[in-house]
Write a protein that holds these residues in place. Structure first.
Motif, mmCIF file in Angstrom:
data_model
loop_
_atom_site.group_PDB
_atom_site.id
_atom_site.type_symbol
_atom_site.label_atom_id
_atom_site.label_comp_id
_atom_site.label_asym_id
_atom_site.label_seq_id
_atom_site.Cartn_x
_atom_site.Cartn_y
_atom_site.Cartn_z
ATOM 1 N N LYS A 240 1.017 0.245 -4.438
ATOM 2 C CA LYS A 240 0.530 0.974 -5.610
ATOM 3 C C LYS A 240 1.537 2.027 -6.082
ATOM 4 N N SER A 241 2.473 2.405 -5.197
ATOM 5 C CA SER A 241 3.426 3.481 -5.501
ATOM 6 C C SER A 241 4.828 2.984 -5.806
ATOM 7 N N LEU A 242 5.017 1.662 -5.885
ATOM 8 C CA LEU A 242 6.332 1.131 -6.235
ATOM 9 C C LEU A 242 6.618 1.349 -7.722
ATOM 10 N N MET A 243 7.866 1.627 -8.017
ATOM 11 C CA MET A 243 8.297 1.724 -9.408
ATOM 12 C C MET A 243 8.299 0.335 -10.041
ATOM 13 N N PRO A 244 8.336 0.255 -11.382
ATOM 14 C CA PRO A 244 8.427 -1.055 -12.041
ATOM 15 C C PRO A 244 9.585 -1.891 -11.486
ATOM 16 N N GLN A 245 9.295 -3.156 -11.229
ATOM 17 C CA GLN A 245 10.242 -4.131 -10.669
ATOM 18 C C GLN A 245 10.641 -3.804 -9.227
ATOM 19 N N GLY A 246 9.876 -2.952 -8.577
ATOM 20 C CA GLY A 246 10.162 -2.611 -7.184
ATOM 21 C C GLY A 246 9.817 -3.745 -6.238
ATOM 22 N N THR A 247 10.311 -3.647 -5.015
ATOM 23 C CA THR A 247 10.102 -4.691 -4.005
ATOM 24 C C THR A 247 9.689 -4.084 -2.681
ATOM 25 N N ALA A 248 8.679 -4.673 -2.054
ATOM 26 C CA ALA A 248 8.312 -4.323 -0.684
ATOM 27 C C ALA A 248 8.540 -5.539 0.203
ATOM 28 N N ALA A 249 9.364 -5.371 1.238
ATOM 29 C CA ALA A 249 9.590 -6.423 2.234
ATOM 30 C C ALA A 249 8.723 -6.098 3.443
ATOM 31 N N ILE A 250 7.898 -7.051 3.871
ATOM 32 C CA ILE A 250 6.946 -6.782 4.946
ATOM 33 C C ILE A 250 7.224 -7.659 6.152
ATOM 34 N N CYS A 251 7.088 -7.062 7.346
ATOM 35 C CA CYS A 251 7.422 -7.805 8.567
ATOM 36 C C CYS A 251 6.530 -7.420 9.740
ATOM 37 N N GLY A 252 5.421 -6.687 9.499
ATOM 38 C CA GLY A 252 4.588 -6.264 10.620
ATOM 39 C C GLY A 252 3.153 -6.050 10.206
ATOM 40 N N LEU A 253 2.281 -5.893 11.229
ATOM 41 C CA LEU A 253 0.852 -5.731 10.958
ATOM 42 C C LEU A 253 0.172 -4.876 12.019
ATOM 43 N N VAL A 254 0.895 -3.910 12.588
ATOM 44 C CA VAL A 254 0.306 -3.117 13.666
ATOM 45 C C VAL A 254 -0.864 -2.273 13.182
ATOM 46 N N SER A 255 -0.914 -1.954 11.881
ATOM 47 C CA SER A 255 -2.072 -1.249 11.332
ATOM 48 C C SER A 255 -3.193 -2.236 11.049
ATOM 49 N N SER A 256 -2.870 -3.307 10.304
ATOM 50 C CA SER A 256 -3.857 -4.343 9.990
ATOM 51 C C SER A 256 -3.164 -5.476 9.252
ATOM 52 N N PRO A 257 -3.671 -6.713 9.400
ATOM 53 C CA PRO A 257 -3.140 -7.827 8.607
ATOM 54 C C PRO A 257 -3.821 -7.940 7.242
ATOM 55 N N ALA A 258 -4.823 -7.102 6.987
ATOM 56 C CA ALA A 258 -5.618 -7.227 5.767
ATOM 57 C C ALA A 258 -5.077 -6.355 4.641
ATOM 58 N N LEU A 259 -5.252 -6.826 3.404
ATOM 59 C CA LEU A 259 -4.945 -6.053 2.206
ATOM 60 C C LEU A 259 -6.180 -6.038 1.324
ATOM 61 N N ALA A 260 -6.615 -4.828 0.908
ATOM 62 C CA ALA A 260 -7.781 -4.689 0.035
ATOM 63 C C ALA A 260 -7.350 -3.924 -1.204
ATOM 64 N N MET A 261 -6.892 -4.663 -2.217
ATOM 65 C CA MET A 261 -6.381 -4.017 -3.419
ATOM 66 C C MET A 261 -6.417 -5.000 -4.579
ATOM 67 N N THR A 262 -6.151 -4.494 -5.775
ATOM 68 C CA THR A 262 -6.130 -5.337 -6.959
ATOM 69 C C THR A 262 -4.725 -5.889 -7.195
ATOM 70 N N VAL A 263 -4.626 -6.747 -8.202
ATOM 71 C CA VAL A 263 -3.323 -7.308 -8.566
ATOM 72 C C VAL A 263 -2.597 -6.434 -9.595
ATOM 73 N N PHE A 264 -3.188 -5.315 -9.985
ATOM 74 C CA PHE A 264 -2.605 -4.514 -11.059
ATOM 75 C C PHE A 264 -1.153 -4.082 -10.814
ATOM 76 N N PRO A 265 -0.768 -3.640 -9.605
ATOM 77 C CA PRO A 265 0.645 -3.280 -9.422
ATOM 78 C C PRO A 265 1.590 -4.440 -9.701
ATOM 79 N N PHE A 266 1.123 -5.656 -9.456
ATOM 80 C CA PHE A 266 1.968 -6.834 -9.634
ATOM 81 C C PHE A 266 2.101 -7.215 -11.107
ATOM 82 N N ILE A 267 0.987 -7.110 -11.852
ATOM 83 C CA ILE A 267 1.033 -7.585 -13.233
ATOM 84 C C ILE A 267 1.317 -6.469 -14.241
ATOM 85 N N LEU A 268 1.160 -5.204 -13.837
ATOM 86 C CA LEU A 268 1.468 -4.100 -14.749
ATOM 87 C C LEU A 268 2.843 -3.492 -14.498
ATOM 88 N N ARG A 269 3.319 -3.598 -13.254
ATOM 89 C CA ARG A 269 4.644 -3.056 -12.932
ATOM 90 C C ARG A 269 5.631 -4.140 -12.525
#
Length: 336
Positions: A240-269
């Motif tokens: 949710k805090s990435l700048m427009p056209q930003g990228t997050a590379a993910i490689c772990g799940l020690v907190s949780s494997p689940a994501l509970a969020m909308t697609v808005f960061p992907f389609i608006l930014r």
């Protein structure tokens, strides 16, 4: 030393007991016969990764059958080979694939693996260097490679690294700083924050900075990119805090494997979420990542304070430590 002179070796073996518990012990094993297309390697060094800790305590999601020798990293010297590419006496490194998962791994003084898993030791690296970097270094390098592939560079803006005192996180920090990125870090280990600053981090945040769930679909854009090793709510807040056209590379799940969020960061930014698989990545890609780390090998000088050397008989203590979140940097296992 050649395989004809070695008939047995010691290994840290995990055994499933009749009551369903798991026991760890140093045992003596026979050196296997060399199969076609395989390489016998005398292991000098390994390391402790989170996956090793899971395998060492009986996690059937990592290792299906026991007794088993964990260790997804191994560096050492070829004893014998049925491959034209590898010769006795050659120094090599093996990471990922099935090593230490369902194939006996680097916590044994000898491993017997397919030639396609083996890489020649990069020029200028010792077997100790290769194990210090190992799977954690390959994973960190793949994360950075993904950032670069999506157009992220030092001029793009700040990069956030979570789990920054862990193996992947701390190596990612060192590599990014060496490349000229402005790096921010998240770590729950307050006593390690100064060490992160010594690596060149601009600012270090506590774990609580990202741990509270926020129902807003978008947050203020702060990061051009992120390397996330924890997943769950922290990853939601990062995306949710990435700048427009930003990228997050993910490689772990020690907190949780689940994501509970909308697609808005992907389609608006127009942000990118890219996943990293360091185990089954192609041999050619792994070779490229070793070459990348070789290009930035100066990070090893500043990274020495992050390396804790141990022996096979100290593994239970340090496995317990990593499972409880008490490890920092890399734990190097001197095997032979």
């Amino acid at each position: 030393m050649d395989s004809n002179q070695v008939t047995s070796y010691q290994a840290f073996e995990v055994t499933e007991q009749d009551d369903g518990s798991f026991a760890q012990a140093i045992v003596t094993k026979d050196v296997p016969s060399l199969k076609e297309g395989h390489v016998l390697i005398k292991v000098e060094y390994s390391a402790i990764n989170y996956k090793d800790a899971l395998s060492s305590t009986g996690n059937k999601g990592v290792t299906r059958e026991y007794p088993h020798v964990p260790g997804i990293d191994a560096s050492g010297t070829v004893l014998s080979s049925s491959s034209d590419e590898f010769k006795a006496g050659q120094q090599v490194v093996v990471t990922g694939h099935d090593l230490g998962m369902n194939t006996d791994g680097g916590y044994g003084q000898v491993i017997h693996v397919p030639e396609s898993w083996v890489h020649s030791l990069p020029e200028g690296f010792s077997t100790q260097d290769a194990a210090v970097l190992g799977t954690a270094g390959i994973t960190a390098s793949l994360c950075i490679d993904k950032l670069l592939m999506t157009g992220i560079g030092p001029e793009s803006g700040p990069v956030l690294v979570t789990g920054a005192t862990g193996g992947v996180g701390s190596i990612a920090v060192a590599l990014l700083v060496d490349m000229g990125f402005e790096v921010y870090a998240v770590s729950g280990k307050a006593d390690q924050h100064e060490r992160l600053r010594a690596l060149g981090v601009t600012e270090v945040f506590g774990r609580e900075e990202l741990s509270e769930s926020n129902k807003r679909p978008l947050l203020k854009g702060r990061w051009a990119a992120a390397i996330d090793t924890v997943g769950g709510v922290p990853l939601e807040n990062i995306l949710k805090s990435l700048m427009p056209q930003g990228t997050a590379a993910i490689c772990g799940l020690v907190s949780s494997p689940a994501l509970a969020m909308t697609v808005f960061p992907f389609i608006l930014r127009g942000i990118n979420l890219v996943g990293i698989d360091s185990a089954e990545v192609s041999s050619a890609k792994k070779a490229a990542m070793w070459a990348f780390m070789q290009e930035h090998s100066s990070i090893l000088q500043g990274y020495q304070d992050w390396v804790t050397p141990i022996t096979l008989d100290q593994l239970p203590e340090y496995i317990d430590r990593i499972l409880k979140g008490g490890a920092a940097g890399r734990t190097l296992v001197k095997v032979s």
